[in-house]
Write a protein that holds these residues in place. Sequence first.
Motif, PDB file in Angstrom:
ATOM      1  N   TYR A   1       0.830  -1.213   0.000  1.00 46.02           N
ATOM      2  CA  TYR A   1       0.000   0.000   0.000  1.00 46.02           C
ATOM      3  C   TYR A   1       0.863   1.261   0.000  1.00 46.02           C
ATOM      4  CZ  TYR A   1      -4.601  -2.089   1.002  1.00 46.02           C
ATOM      5  OH  TYR A   1      -5.785  -2.749   0.934  1.00 46.02           O
ATOM      6  N   ILE A   2       1.875   1.258   0.887  1.00 45.34           N
ATOM      7  CA  ILE A   2       2.726   2.443   0.994  1.00 45.34           C
ATOM      8  C   ILE A   2       3.466   2.652  -0.324  1.00 45.34           C
ATOM      9  CG2 ILE A   2       4.627   3.501   2.256  1.00 45.34           C
ATOM     10  CD1 ILE A   2       3.897   1.590   4.603  1.00 45.34           C
ATOM     11  N   ASP A   3       3.942   1.544  -0.877  1.00 39.70           N
ATOM     12  CA  ASP A   3       4.711   1.641  -2.118  1.00 39.70           C
ATOM     13  C   ASP A   3       3.833   2.119  -3.278  1.00 39.70           C
ATOM     14  OD1 ASP A   3       7.302   1.330  -3.264  1.00 39.70           O
ATOM     15  OD2 ASP A   3       6.575  -0.402  -4.372  1.00 39.70           O
ATOM     16  N   PHE A   4       2.588   1.648  -3.334  1.00 36.60           N
ATOM     17  CA  PHE A   4       1.677   2.123  -4.394  1.00 36.60           C
ATOM     18  C   PHE A   4       1.559   3.649  -4.297  1.00 36.60           C
ATOM     19  CE2 PHE A   4      -1.004  -2.041  -3.863  1.00 36.60           C
ATOM     20  CZ  PHE A   4       0.003  -2.769  -4.457  1.00 36.60           C
ATOM     21  N   ALA A   5       1.337   4.120  -3.067  1.00 40.46           N
ATOM     22  CA  ALA A   5       1.153   5.561  -2.859  1.00 40.46           C
ATOM     23  C   ALA A   5       2.440   6.315  -3.191  1.00 40.46           C
ATOM     24  CB  ALA A   5       0.718   5.836  -1.423  1.00 40.46           C
ATOM     25  N   ALA A   6       3.584   5.799  -2.711  1.00 36.92           N
ATOM     26  CA  ALA A   6       4.859   6.499  -2.914  1.00 36.92           C
ATOM     27  C   ALA A   6       5.198   6.583  -4.403  1.00 36.92           C
ATOM     28  CB  ALA A   6       5.973   5.776  -2.165  1.00 36.92           C
ATOM     29  N   ARG A   7       5.071   5.472  -5.103  1.00 42.23           N
ATOM     30  CA  ARG A   7       5.417   5.465  -6.523  1.00 42.23           C
ATOM     31  C   ARG A   7       4.462   6.355  -7.322  1.00 42.23           C
ATOM     32  NH1 ARG A   7       9.080   1.667  -8.286  1.00 42.23           N
ATOM     33  NH2 ARG A   7       9.672   0.026  -6.819  1.00 42.23           N
ATOM     34  N   TYR A   8       3.179   6.306  -6.959  1.00 38.51           N
ATOM     35  CA  TYR A   8       2.209   7.150  -7.662  1.00 38.51           C
ATOM     36  C   TYR A   8       2.539   8.628  -7.467  1.00 38.51           C
ATOM     37  CZ  TYR A   8      -2.159   9.659  -8.533  1.00 38.51           C
ATOM     38  OH  TYR A   8      -3.091  10.556  -8.972  1.00 38.51           O
TER      39      TYR A   8
ATOM     40  N   LEU B   1      10.993  -1.113 -24.534  1.00 39.35           N
ATOM     41  CA  LEU B   1      10.374  -0.198 -25.506  1.00 39.35           C
ATOM     42  C   LEU B   1      11.202   1.060 -25.702  1.00 39.35           C
ATOM     43  CD1 LEU B   1       6.541   0.101 -24.726  1.00 39.35           C
ATOM     44  CD2 LEU B   1       7.617  -0.859 -26.761  1.00 39.35           C
ATOM     45  N   THR B   2      11.734   1.589 -24.602  1.00 42.65           N
ATOM     46  CA  THR B   2      12.294   2.944 -24.649  1.00 42.65           C
ATOM     47  C   THR B   2      13.763   3.023 -24.260  1.00 42.65           C
ATOM     48  OG1 THR B   2      11.795   3.377 -22.336  1.00 42.65           O
ATOM     49  CG2 THR B   2      10.047   3.838 -23.908  1.00 42.65           C
ATOM     50  N   GLY B   3      14.274   1.952 -23.610  1.00 41.87           N
ATOM     51  CA  GLY B   3      15.646   2.002 -23.129  1.00 41.87           C
ATOM     52  C   GLY B   3      15.792   2.803 -21.846  1.00 41.87           C
ATOM     53  N   ARG B   4      14.660   3.228 -21.270  1.00 49.74           N
ATOM     54  CA  ARG B   4      14.721   4.002 -20.028  1.00 49.74           C
ATOM     55  C   ARG B   4      13.938   3.282 -18.926  1.00 49.74           C
ATOM     56  NH1 ARG B   4      11.732   8.643 -21.393  1.00 49.74           N
ATOM     57  NH2 ARG B   4      11.214   7.611 -23.337  1.00 49.74           N
ATOM     58  N   SER B   5      14.119   3.733 -17.657  1.00 49.30           N
ATOM     59  CA  SER B   5      13.392   3.111 -16.542  1.00 49.30           C
ATOM     60  C   SER B   5      12.004   3.735 -16.433  1.00 49.30           C
ATOM     61  CB  SER B   5      14.146   3.322 -15.227  1.00 49.30           C
ATOM     62  OG  SER B   5      13.322   2.933 -14.142  1.00 49.30           O
ATOM     63  N   VAL B   6      11.002   2.890 -16.210  1.00 51.10           N
ATOM     64  CA  VAL B   6       9.638   3.401 -16.043  1.00 51.10           C
ATOM     65  C   VAL B   6       9.503   4.138 -14.713  1.00 51.10           C
ATOM     66  CG1 VAL B   6       8.634   1.362 -14.895  1.00 51.10           C
ATOM     67  CG2 VAL B   6       7.206   2.776 -16.405  1.00 51.10           C
ATOM     68  N   HIS B   7      10.425   3.847 -13.790  1.00 42.76           N
ATOM     69  CA  HIS B   7      10.258   4.394 -12.442  1.00 42.76           C
ATOM     70  C   HIS B   7      10.767   5.823 -12.282  1.00 42.76           C
ATOM     71  CE1 HIS B   7       8.547   0.650 -11.440  1.00 42.76           C
ATOM     72  NE2 HIS B   7       9.640  -0.029 -11.733  1.00 42.76           N
ATOM     73  N   ILE B   8      11.228   6.401 -13.387  1.00 44.10           N
ATOM     74  CA  ILE B   8      11.524   7.839 -13.320  1.00 44.10           C
ATOM     75  C   ILE B   8      10.649   8.590 -14.316  1.00 44.10           C
ATOM     76  CG2 ILE B   8      13.866   7.713 -12.375  1.00 44.10           C
ATOM     77  CD1 ILE B   8      14.936   7.750 -15.217  1.00 44.10           C
ATOM     78  N   GLN B   9       9.585   7.933 -14.786  1.00 44.20           N
ATOM     79  CA  GLN B   9       8.657   8.574 -15.727  1.00 44.20           C
ATOM     80  C   GLN B   9       7.532   9.256 -14.965  1.00 44.20           C
ATOM     81  OE1 GLN B   9       9.678   8.516 -18.850  1.00 44.20           O
ATOM     82  NE2 GLN B   9      11.340   7.249 -18.070  1.00 44.20           N
ATOM     83  N   SER B  10       6.799  10.095 -15.698  1.00 40.12           N
ATOM     84  CA  SER B  10       5.654  10.736 -15.056  1.00 40.12           C
ATOM     85  C   SER B  10       4.403   9.889 -15.277  1.00 40.12           C
ATOM     86  CB  SER B  10       5.460  12.142 -15.602  1.00 40.12           C
ATOM     87  OG  SER B  10       5.330  12.075 -17.001  1.00 40.12           O
TER      88      SER B  10
ATOM     89  N   ALA C   1       3.072   0.673 -13.248  1.00 40.76           N
ATOM     90  CA  ALA C   1       4.385   0.737 -12.590  1.00 40.76           C
ATOM     91  C   ALA C   1       4.302   0.777 -11.059  1.00 40.76           C
ATOM     92  CB  ALA C   1       5.190   1.915 -13.124  1.00 40.76           C
ATOM     93  N   PRO C   2       3.365   1.550 -10.460  1.00 44.78           N
ATOM     94  CA  PRO C   2       3.314   1.532  -8.997  1.00 44.78           C
ATOM     95  C   PRO C   2       2.929   0.162  -8.438  1.00 44.78           C
ATOM     96  CG  PRO C   2       2.115   3.429  -9.857  1.00 44.78           C
ATOM     97  CD  PRO C   2       2.441   2.536 -11.036  1.00 44.78           C
ATOM     98  N   PHE C   3       2.153  -0.597  -9.195  1.00 45.02           N
ATOM     99  CA  PHE C   3       1.651  -1.883  -8.688  1.00 45.02           C
ATOM    100  C   PHE C   3       2.601  -3.035  -8.997  1.00 45.02           C
ATOM    101  CE2 PHE C   3      -2.014   0.798  -9.639  1.00 45.02           C
ATOM    102  CZ  PHE C   3      -2.628   0.806  -8.412  1.00 45.02           C
ATOM    103  N   THR C   4       3.005  -3.138 -10.258  1.00 49.23           N
ATOM    104  CA  THR C   4       3.842  -4.252 -10.697  1.00 49.23           C
ATOM    105  C   THR C   4       5.131  -3.684 -11.282  1.00 49.23           C
ATOM    106  OG1 THR C   4       2.630  -4.186 -12.779  1.00 49.23           O
ATOM    107  CG2 THR C   4       1.906  -5.816 -11.180  1.00 49.23           C
TER     108      THR C   4
ATOM    109  N   THR D   1       1.413   3.459 -22.214  1.00 51.04           N
ATOM    110  CA  THR D   1       0.615   4.085 -21.151  1.00 51.04           C
ATOM    111  C   THR D   1       0.221   3.069 -20.087  1.00 51.04           C
ATOM    112  OG1 THR D   1      -0.237   5.647 -22.775  1.00 51.04           O
ATOM    113  CG2 THR D   1      -1.430   5.483 -20.688  1.00 51.04           C
ATOM    114  N   VAL D   2      -0.197   1.888 -20.527  1.00 51.08           N
ATOM    115  CA  VAL D   2      -0.613   0.868 -19.560  1.00 51.08           C
ATOM    116  C   VAL D   2       0.540   0.476 -18.640  1.00 51.08           C
ATOM    117  CG1 VAL D   2      -1.270  -1.575 -19.342  1.00 51.08           C
ATOM    118  CG2 VAL D   2      -2.575  -0.054 -20.835  1.00 51.08           C
ATOM    119  N   VAL D   3       1.740   0.305 -19.172  1.00 50.59           N
ATOM    120  CA  VAL D   3       2.829  -0.088 -18.267  1.00 50.59           C
ATOM    121  C   VAL D   3       3.216   1.058 -17.329  1.00 50.59           C
ATOM    122  CG1 VAL D   3       3.738  -2.020 -19.603  1.00 50.59           C
ATOM    123  CG2 VAL D   3       4.660   0.266 -19.997  1.00 50.59           C
TER     124      VAL D   3
END
Length: 859
Positions: free
Chosen positions: A60-67, A690-699, A676-679, A670-672
């Motif tokens: 739960y915390i991680d979903f919120a933090a990543r979002y 797809l992009t060569g970049r990390s999804v976890h620094i995307q908006s 990202a916050p969940f999986t 868009t779906v990934v």
Amino acid sequence: MSEVSKEYNFKQVEEKWVESWDASVYYFDWGSLKPQYIIDTPPPYPTGNFHIGNALNWCYIDFAARYKRMRGYNVMFPQGWDCHGLPTEVKVEEINHITKNQVPREEFRRLCEKLTEEAIERFHESMGRLGLSIDWSNEYVTMKPEYYVKTQRSFVQMYNKGEIYREDHPVNWCPRCGTAIAFAEVEYDSRTTTLNYMRFPAEDGYIEIATSRPELLAACVAVAVNPEDERYKKYIGKQVRVPLFDYPVPVFADPAVDPKFGTGIVMICTFGDKQDVRWWMEHHLPLRQAIDREGRLTEIAGPYSGLSVEETKKKIIQDMKDQEIVFKQEPLEQNVGLCWRCKTPIEILSERQWFVKIDSEEIKKTSEEIEWIPPHMQVRLKNWADSVEWDWCISRQRIFATPIPVWYCKNCDEVMVADEEWLPLDPNRTNPPIRCRKCGSDEFVPEEDVLDTWMDSSISALAVAGWPDRKDLRMPAQLRPQGHDIIRTWAFYTILRTKSLVDMKPWDSILINGMALGEDGHKMSKSLNNFIRPEEVFETNGADALRQWAAMGGSPGNDIMFQWKEITAASRFQQKLWSIYRFSSPHMAPTGEAPGQVDRWLLGELDKLVKTATEAMDRFQFDETFKAIRAFAWDVLADNYIELVKARLYGPDSPEKRAAQNALYTAIETVVRLMAPFTPFISEEIFHSLTGRSVHIQSWPEPLGIDVDPAGLAIKDIAAALRRFKAEKGMALNAPLPSIVVYSDLGLETADLAGVANSSVESKKGKPEIEMRPVAVKPQMKVLGPKFKDKSGRIIKALLAMDPGEVAKQKAAGSITVELDKETFDVSPEAVEIVTETLSAGTAVDVLKVGEATVLVRR
Ligand SMILES: [Zn+2]
Ligand SMILES: [Zn+2]
């Protein structure tokens, strides 16, 4: 693009990313200009292992933090460890077969620290494997001097404000743990005990008193009756004698006495329960302490001194039976207070202890400034605040805890509370750097008691926000996630302490999560054999699957059952997403080509998904968000869109093909990001390739501003109708049809329909010219039989022989005339059904109505 495997290998993917992710992207940036989002995360007790309940809460915390990070916030997701306290001491005593007093204080503390460090190591491992985006630059460990100096400073500051004091006062005491505990740490459980009826000698004969605690007889200080009770009015103000111990006690009246319980007379002891404490204070009664700190009877209990409470109970009842003092016994259901750590029945003892003043009204008022999610959880805090009768006892007679920075002057008893600059310190190891403030002596006795562990954890929000050293204190924090079982402790104490120390609310919002239950619906426990360790799920289905279970399990505040079938469903979805990606991988590309009707249907649905997900995430409704993501990926994207555009994707290069490539790319990308916050693992794997970049620094995705195209929607529905049509007629789905004509005022594009139906498709505006031709007559035996009896067989034959067109005409006119052997019969319209055929421009066709569109199919 490289070859994509057919099966999604969760283990390989997850372990790869655990190894290669850069944890520093999750660090809180103290210099950032972005809005802050500080999460006051729960510091778990590092004993045992990270369990599924922890996993649920941290998801739960991680979903919120990543979002929030994706929404542009400067997020702090710190991790603390609430090391001190009884659970660890109890464990050390168990493992080493000792009690705390059998080894030197320092040695015992060292054993506790070692056990804690090992547990923290195991927690680190599990948390990393679960893919949590913890900010390890803001880790805190309450047993380390860097942290407990803050606890000690908070003690000193509150003492100097007069909000902490030391006093003789009844406290809840656990005889097993050998320490005072706070009310919030007492659990109540119902037990069957015995109610004993005893005779107390009075002036004229005796009075009868019923008690469940005869072992406290030596602590009896008074007897009370209800002022309205006619039976006992004559005793009020007189004295009676305590049997066995033979000393007088007064009888007084108090409206709190229940005339219906027992005999209607109560014996007041110091202390049998909370009510005894109330009477003792109100009526200024003397103190007779019959039970000591180890739970044994004291000297005032005469022959029973030194015995345990249980031994005394047995023996004293037998003695009173022998002397005919006890004359009756009956079973009694009773709520017994237990130590919440070790489940031993607590005693109430009068002890000199340290207390924090509780201002219930102020706590309730401050709680009003906080957003409670779900809102009804605030009631629990308010109810608790209303039920608190004593101040918070914060001293503990234990070892593994933050030392109380206090000495007592040997000469004049002056209480020497440390200056803040002297901290951190243990008064048992150092002396004050100055002489006694009152008499100038340099001999001191250290305070051996230590602080309640909630004194450490109730400043967690302050500590992570930079208190007390940073000038730019980042209070209040934005979010406090926690379980509902610690509202009366952690939430309550944090509000109290933050208000006292910095005169602020601790957080903007508090998010209450439920508990993880076993598959049988009970709380997970080793003894019930319904216990699942997160590692088991990591092995079989992976961390993303466990995280999906947490997301889908329900909304905050509800308990969630662990179910393997949910984990299996999660894995199936992962595989589905992987298959979508695998299929799309050679086809999708960010071509930027303008979308066609079907593409605008897809992108419109995608916009709806982004809006739904954003709105639900803002309310912490993780289940709503993830359900919407699954439905889109599975139904809209895989089952419909991809099937519709296959022909375009496989066809020669054209603007239409490039539009499909672009829409597919946009949808998957868009779906990934939404996932990202969940999986975090599968999202990263797909986004990165797809992009060569990390999804976890995307908006977080923004809507594209595309509405669902009604023409595209109509095409999707027509394609589905055509598939159903072929299935009903027993045709293969790719079987070509001679001709399909679609009538719709939307002006539908035909390429995708032609592809799906593997047939040529013509699109026309308006409505088709359709003619219905009767081709057969179906006589209804159930109508004809009862009316024409033995003639009905021949009438049916005659009807079948007639021209269907003629029968239909007569049926429409209200009656059908049948001629049979020169006789004429009138047959009612219900007696026949007419089978018709649909003709368009003279050719037989099947007609499909799909919304406002009409589809004519020639077979
Ligand atoms: Zn205990
Ligand atoms: Zn002194």
